[in-house]
Design an enzyme around this catalytic site. Structure first.
Site, mmCIF file in Angstrom:
data_model
loop_
_atom_site.group_PDB
_atom_site.id
_atom_site.type_symbol
_atom_site.label_atom_id
_atom_site.label_comp_id
_atom_site.label_asym_id
_atom_site.label_seq_id
_atom_site.Cartn_x
_atom_site.Cartn_y
_atom_site.Cartn_z
ATOM 1 N N ASP A 94 48.302 40.650 -20.697
ATOM 2 C CA ASP A 94 47.717 41.934 -21.111
ATOM 3 C C ASP A 94 48.844 42.936 -21.338
ATOM 4 O OD1 ASP A 94 48.347 43.545 -18.711
ATOM 5 O OD2 ASP A 94 46.840 42.340 -17.677
ATOM 6 N N HIS A 109 55.276 35.181 -19.810
ATOM 7 C CA HIS A 109 54.274 34.233 -20.308
ATOM 8 C C HIS A 109 53.675 34.654 -21.654
ATOM 9 C CE1 HIS A 109 53.494 32.491 -15.991
ATOM 10 N NE2 HIS A 109 54.637 32.096 -16.510
ATOM 11 N N CYS A 117 54.192 32.256 -35.365
ATOM 12 C CA CYS A 117 53.948 31.440 -36.553
ATOM 13 C C CYS A 117 54.750 30.136 -36.486
ATOM 14 C CB CYS A 117 54.333 32.225 -37.817
ATOM 15 S SG CYS A 117 54.073 31.259 -39.317
HETATM 16 N N1 APR Z 1 45.320 43.467 -5.622
HETATM 17 C C1 APR Z 1 46.286 42.577 -5.292
HETATM 18 N N2 APR Z 1 46.147 41.251 -5.445
HETATM 19 C C2 APR Z 1 44.995 40.805 -5.955
HETATM 20 C C3 APR Z 1 43.944 41.667 -6.348
HETATM 21 C C4 APR Z 1 44.131 43.077 -6.135
HETATM 22 N N3 APR Z 1 43.220 43.968 -6.463
HETATM 23 N N4 APR Z 1 42.925 40.912 -6.826
HETATM 24 C C5 APR Z 1 43.325 39.629 -6.755
HETATM 25 N N5 APR Z 1 44.562 39.551 -6.225
HETATM 26 C C6 APR Z 1 45.405 38.373 -6.000
HETATM 27 C C7 APR Z 1 44.634 37.114 -5.658
HETATM 28 O O1 APR Z 1 44.420 37.040 -4.259
HETATM 29 C C8 APR Z 1 45.555 36.010 -6.167
HETATM 30 O O2 APR Z 1 46.443 35.582 -5.148
HETATM 31 O O3 APR Z 1 46.054 38.085 -7.210
HETATM 32 C C9 APR Z 1 46.372 36.702 -7.266
HETATM 33 C C10 APR Z 1 46.049 36.226 -8.675
HETATM 34 O O4 APR Z 1 46.422 34.873 -8.785
HETATM 35 P P1 APR Z 1 46.175 34.020 -10.103
HETATM 36 O O5 APR Z 1 44.792 34.247 -10.589
HETATM 37 O O6 APR Z 1 46.602 32.632 -9.807
HETATM 38 O O7 APR Z 1 47.138 34.695 -11.180
HETATM 39 P P2 APR Z 1 48.702 34.537 -11.386
HETATM 40 O O8 APR Z 1 49.399 34.258 -10.108
HETATM 41 O O9 APR Z 1 49.151 35.690 -12.181
HETATM 42 O O10 APR Z 1 48.769 33.230 -12.298
HETATM 43 C C11 APR Z 1 50.032 32.794 -12.739
HETATM 44 O O11 APR Z 1 49.062 31.038 -14.049
HETATM 45 O O12 APR Z 1 47.354 30.344 -15.475
HETATM 46 C C12 APR Z 1 48.682 30.746 -15.383
HETATM 47 O O13 APR Z 1 50.023 31.643 -17.089
HETATM 48 C C13 APR Z 1 48.970 31.965 -16.221
HETATM 49 O O14 APR Z 1 50.362 33.866 -15.752
HETATM 50 C C14 APR Z 1 49.394 32.999 -15.202
HETATM 51 C C15 APR Z 1 49.944 32.146 -14.089
#
Ligand code: APR
Length: 234
Positions: A94, A109, A117
């Site tokens: 985002d 990422h 392209c």
């Molecule tokens: N404040 C802080 N942490 C939060 C909140 C919040 N309001 N809401 C959720 N979380 C935490 C969750 O507990 C979780 O540990 O954010 C984390 C999000 O984890 P993921 O969904 O796994 O996201 P991310 O770690 O960014 O994923 C990494 O995986 O799918 C790929 O490329 C994609 O960039 C992504 C990468």
């Protein structure tokens, strides 16, 4: 304790959760109703390009309805006022850090508002729908544009810059990431290896929680502004 001049901050989906952007690993293990392997791999794109294009088109369209939250704004303030080195590394595709005003920022990422392209190899700012198969703004060829997203099995962007910053930082901070995806999940150990202090802020302990010197559990929208204000007072 070593004086803090240089900072690296890693953010993940959790920092955008309070803005209404879905995290990747929800309780059901699905990302907006899809298995990650069905929408976030080069194989998935080769198998069903239309599904993948539409999936990212929807995510891109949803950006218009969300806004940076207090955590994004606090990091932008830190970027503005911190006179030492600072690098904000986001895993998020985002544009909420950009819109909040962070400038020393890299998207490791990729970005939803960018297209890549395969005909000319160039990346371009992109709004709209890739599923309509538009022409590349650079080479005018049809049929080559894909989301500028780093999928599983592909090399993240800006790794040289990130590795150099990790080797020089005095403080490494990880915010809102589950620590499930490498190489980002390994940054805490790289920074620690070079002597940095390490801090994580997350809703619950990440997979690499034991590697951090300090863990603060809670919402990014509350923890990050408080941490930034404290740091700017030191
Ligand atoms: N404040 C802080 N942490 C939060 C909140 C919040 N309001 N809401 C959720 N979380 C935490 C969750 O507990 C979780 O540990 O954010 C984390 C999000 O984890 P993921 O969904 O796994 O996201 P991310 O770690 O960014 O994923 C990494 O995986 O799918 C790929 O490329 C994609 O960039 C992504 C990468």
């Amino acid at each position: 304790m070593r004086e803090i001049n240089n900072i690296v901050i890693l953010t993940g989906a959790g920092i955008s959760a309070e803005s209404g952007v879905a995290t990747f690993r929800g309780p059901d293990g699905l990302w907006e109703g899809h298995r990650v392997e069905d929408v976030a791999t080069p194989e998935a794109f080769a198998r069903d390009p239309d599904l993948v294009q539409k999936f990212y088109d929807e995510r891109r369209e949803k950006l218009a309805g969300v806004a940076p939250n207090a955590a994004h704004r606090a990091l932008a303030k830190l970027d503005r006022l911190w006179s030492g080195e600072l690098l904000l590394v986001t895993q998020n595709v985002d544009d909420l850090h950009d819109r909040a005003g962070s400038e020393r920022l890299v998207h490791m990422h990729g970005e939803l508002r960018s297209a890549w392209c395969s005909r000319c190899g160039e990346r371009s700012k992109f709004e709209g729908k890739l599923a309509f198969d538009p022409a590349c703004p650079r080479c005018d060829e049809f049929g080559g544009l894909r989301p500028d997203i780093v999928w599983f099995g592909e090399m993240p962007y800006h790794m040289d810059k990130i590795e150099a910053a990790l080797a020089r930082c005095d403080l490494f901070v990880s915010i809102g990431t589950s620590g499930a995806v490498y190489p980002a999940a390994g940054f805490v150990r790289t920074a620690g290896h070079y002597g940095a202090r390490t801090l994580e802020m997350n809703l619950d302990p990440s997979e690499g929680s034991i590697y951090f010197n300090e863990s603060q559990m809670g919402k990014a929208g509350e923890l990050v502004p408080a941490w930034v204000e404290g740091l700017l007072k030191t």
